[in-house]
Design a protein around this motif. Structure first.
Motif, PDB file in Angstrom:
ATOM      1  N   ILE A  93       1.058  -1.436  -0.458  1.00  0.00           N
ATOM      2  CA  ILE A  93       0.035  -0.420  -0.039  1.00  0.00           C
ATOM      3  C   ILE A  93       0.521   1.384   0.012  1.00  0.00           C
ATOM      4  O   ILE A  93       0.844   2.039  -0.610  1.00  0.00           O
ATOM      5  N   GLY A  94       1.781   1.255   1.513  1.00  0.00           N
ATOM      6  CA  GLY A  94       2.676   2.260   1.087  1.00  0.00           C
ATOM      7  C   GLY A  94       3.608   2.534  -0.313  1.00  0.00           C
ATOM      8  O   GLY A  94       3.247   3.926  -1.122  1.00  0.00           O
ATOM      9  N   HIS A 172       1.926   2.576   8.935  1.00  0.00           N
ATOM     10  CA  HIS A 172       3.595   1.736   8.587  1.00  0.00           C
ATOM     11  C   HIS A 172       3.339   1.650   7.414  1.00  0.00           C
ATOM     12  O   HIS A 172       4.192   1.835   6.715  1.00  0.00           O
ATOM     13  N   ALA A 173       1.936   1.990   6.024  1.00  0.00           N
ATOM     14  CA  ALA A 173       1.698   1.794   5.095  1.00  0.00           C
ATOM     15  C   ALA A 173       2.298   3.352   4.765  1.00  0.00           C
ATOM     16  O   ALA A 173       2.984   4.263   3.457  1.00  0.00           O
ATOM     17  N   GLY A 178       6.339   7.712   2.478  1.00  0.00           N
ATOM     18  CA  GLY A 178       8.065   8.600   1.923  1.00  0.00           C
ATOM     19  C   GLY A 178       8.960   7.855   1.963  1.00  0.00           C
ATOM     20  O   GLY A 178       9.444   8.117   1.419  1.00  0.00           O
ATOM     21  N   GLY A 179       8.967   6.393   2.104  1.00  0.00           N
ATOM     22  CA  GLY A 179      10.460   5.964   2.239  1.00  0.00           C
ATOM     23  C   GLY A 179      10.685   5.302   0.362  1.00  0.00           C
ATOM     24  O   GLY A 179      12.005   5.758   0.046  1.00  0.00           O
ATOM     25  N   ILE A 215      13.546  -2.017   9.593  1.00  0.00           N
ATOM     26  CA  ILE A 215      13.537  -2.593  10.246  1.00  0.00           C
ATOM     27  C   ILE A 215      12.337  -1.512  11.372  1.00  0.00           C
ATOM     28  O   ILE A 215      12.090  -1.580  12.421  1.00  0.00           O
ATOM     29  N   THR A 216      12.418   0.272  10.928  1.00  0.00           N
ATOM     30  CA  THR A 216      11.725   1.155  12.016  1.00  0.00           C
ATOM     31  C   THR A 216      10.769   0.358  12.142  1.00  0.00           C
ATOM     32  O   THR A 216       9.914   0.582  13.414  1.00  0.00           O
ATOM     33  N   SER A 217       9.123   0.326  11.329  1.00  0.00           N
ATOM     34  CA  SER A 217       8.042  -0.685  11.174  1.00  0.00           C
ATOM     35  C   SER A 217       8.333  -1.429  11.572  1.00  0.00           C
ATOM     36  O   SER A 217       7.647  -1.722  12.697  1.00  0.00           O
TER      37      SER A 217
END
Length: 298
Positions: A93-94, A172-173, A178-179, A215-217
Motif C-alpha cells: 500500500i505504501g 506503517h503504510a 515516505g521511504g 526495520i523501523t516499522s
C-alpha cells in the motif's frame, strides 16, 4: 590578485545542551517511573498504606503462574501474526501510495482514516459489528456458523489480529510511502533501460532501498504488539477463559483489579525487558547498527 578561499570549517556535532530537554523529559517520565516499578516489584502493596518488602516472593510466584506464562506466549503469538500480516500489506500500500496513479491522493486519504481513531473507539465499533446477536456474523450464519467469533480461542485470536491490522496498517503504510518517495528515480530509469519490469524493479530496487524503513516499522509493530491492551480489554477481556490474556492485560488484572501492585509491577517489568530485548535483537540481526557505523565513518 584574488585572495585564496578559506578552508571550510569542520562540521561539529551539537553539544549535550541540545539534548538536555529530551534527557530531562525521559528521566522524569520514563526512567523514574520505571525505577519505582522495579522497587515495587519487590514489595507487597495493595495501593493503601505502606509497601512491605517481601524479597523475591513476587518473582518466584510469577514464574510459577501458568496464566502468566500463557499470557507471554499469547502476546508473542499476536505480535508475530501482526508483523507477518501488516508488513507485506503495508509495503504494498505504501509503495502504491507513493506513485502517481489517478485518484491516488483521495483513496490514500480515505484509507488513512483509521489513524485518526483511538484504539478504544475502534474496539467498540468492531465489537458492535461482530456482535453474535445483532452484528454481521448473525446475518451471515452460513459463513460464521453460530456467529460467536469471540467465543473460541482461534476466533478471538483472528479477530484481535484483524482489528490490529485494520487500525495500524495505515501508519506503517505511511512510513513506506515516505521511504518509497525518497528512492532516486534514476534507479528505476536505469532498470527500465535494462529491460527490468515493475515486479523485478520492486524486488531488486524498492525493497532493498526500504531496508531501514522496514526495520523501523517492524520494531514499532513489535513494541505495539507486546503492549496491546485496549483491544483485548474491550473485545475479549482476556477470554474465552484466559485464552487471549496478554501480558499487559494480565498486569492490569493483577494491579488494578486485584490490588496486587507488587506482582503487577513485576509483570510490567518483565514486559519492558522482553520488549527491549526483542527490539535490540531485531536491530542486531538486521545489521542496522553496523551499517550506520559504516556510514558515519565515511
Amino acid at each position: 590578485m584574488t585572495r585564496p578561499a578559506r578552508p571550510a570549517a569542520p562540521a561539529t556535532r551539537p553539544g549535550f545542551v541540545w539534548a538536555l530537554p529530551a534527557a530531562v523529559f525521559f528521566l522524569l517520565f520514563a526512567f523514574v517511573p520505571l525505577a519505582l516499578v522495579a522497587v515495587l516489584s519487590f514489595t507487597s502493596w495493595d495501593g493503601i498504606g505502606e509497601p512491605h518488602f517481601n524479597g523475591l516472593d513476587n518473582w518466584t510466584s510469577l514464574f510459577d503462574d501458568p496464566v502468566m506464562l500463557q499470557s507471554v506466549w499469547t502476546t508473542l503469538l499476536l505480535t508475530a501474526l501482526g508483523v507477518a500480516v501488516q508488513t507485506p500489506v503495508s509495503i504494498l500500500i505504501g509503495v502504491w501510495a507513493a506513485g502517481h496513479q489517478r485518484n491516488r491522493a483521495v483513496l490514500s486519504a480515505i484509507y488513512f482514516v483509521p489513524l485518526l481513531l483511538s484504539a478504544t473507539a475502534v474496539s467498540v465499533v468492531w465489537r458492535a459489528v461482530l456482535d453474535p446477536n445483532f452484528g454481521v456474523p448473525a446475518q451471515l450464519t452460513w459463513l460464521f456458523g453460530d456467529g460467536n467469533l469471540l467465543g473460541t480461542k482461534g476466533g478471538a485470536i483472528a479477530v484481535l489480529t484483524f482489528v490490529g491490522v485494520w487500525q495500524y496498517t495505515p501508519l506503517h503504510a505511511l512510513l513506506y510511502q515516505g521511504g518509497a518517495r525518497a528512492i532516486p528515480q534514476v534507479l528505476y530509469q536505469a532498470a527500465a533501460i535494462d529491460g527490468a519490469g515493475r515486479v523485478r524493479q520492486f524486488f531488486h530496487i524498492t525493497l532493498p532501498q526500504l531496508r531501514n524503513t522496514i526495520i523501523t516499522s517492524v520494531i514499532l509493530m513489535v513494541v505495539g504488539g507486546l503492549t496491546t491492551f485496549d483491544t483485548v480489554l474491550i473485545l475479549t477481556q482476556g477470554g474465552p477463559g484466559t485464552d487471549t490474556t496478554v501480558t499487559a492485560y494480565y498486569m492490569y488484572q493483577k494491579a488494578f483489579k486485584g490490588f496486587e501492585f507488587g506482582p503487577g509491577s513485576a509483570v510490567a517489568l518483565v514486559l519492558v525487558v522482553v520488549a527491549t530485548l526483542i527490539s535490540l535483537v531485531l536491530v542486531r540481526l538486521s545489521g542496522y547498527d553496523r551499517m550506520r557505523g559504516t556510514t558515519e565513518g565515511m
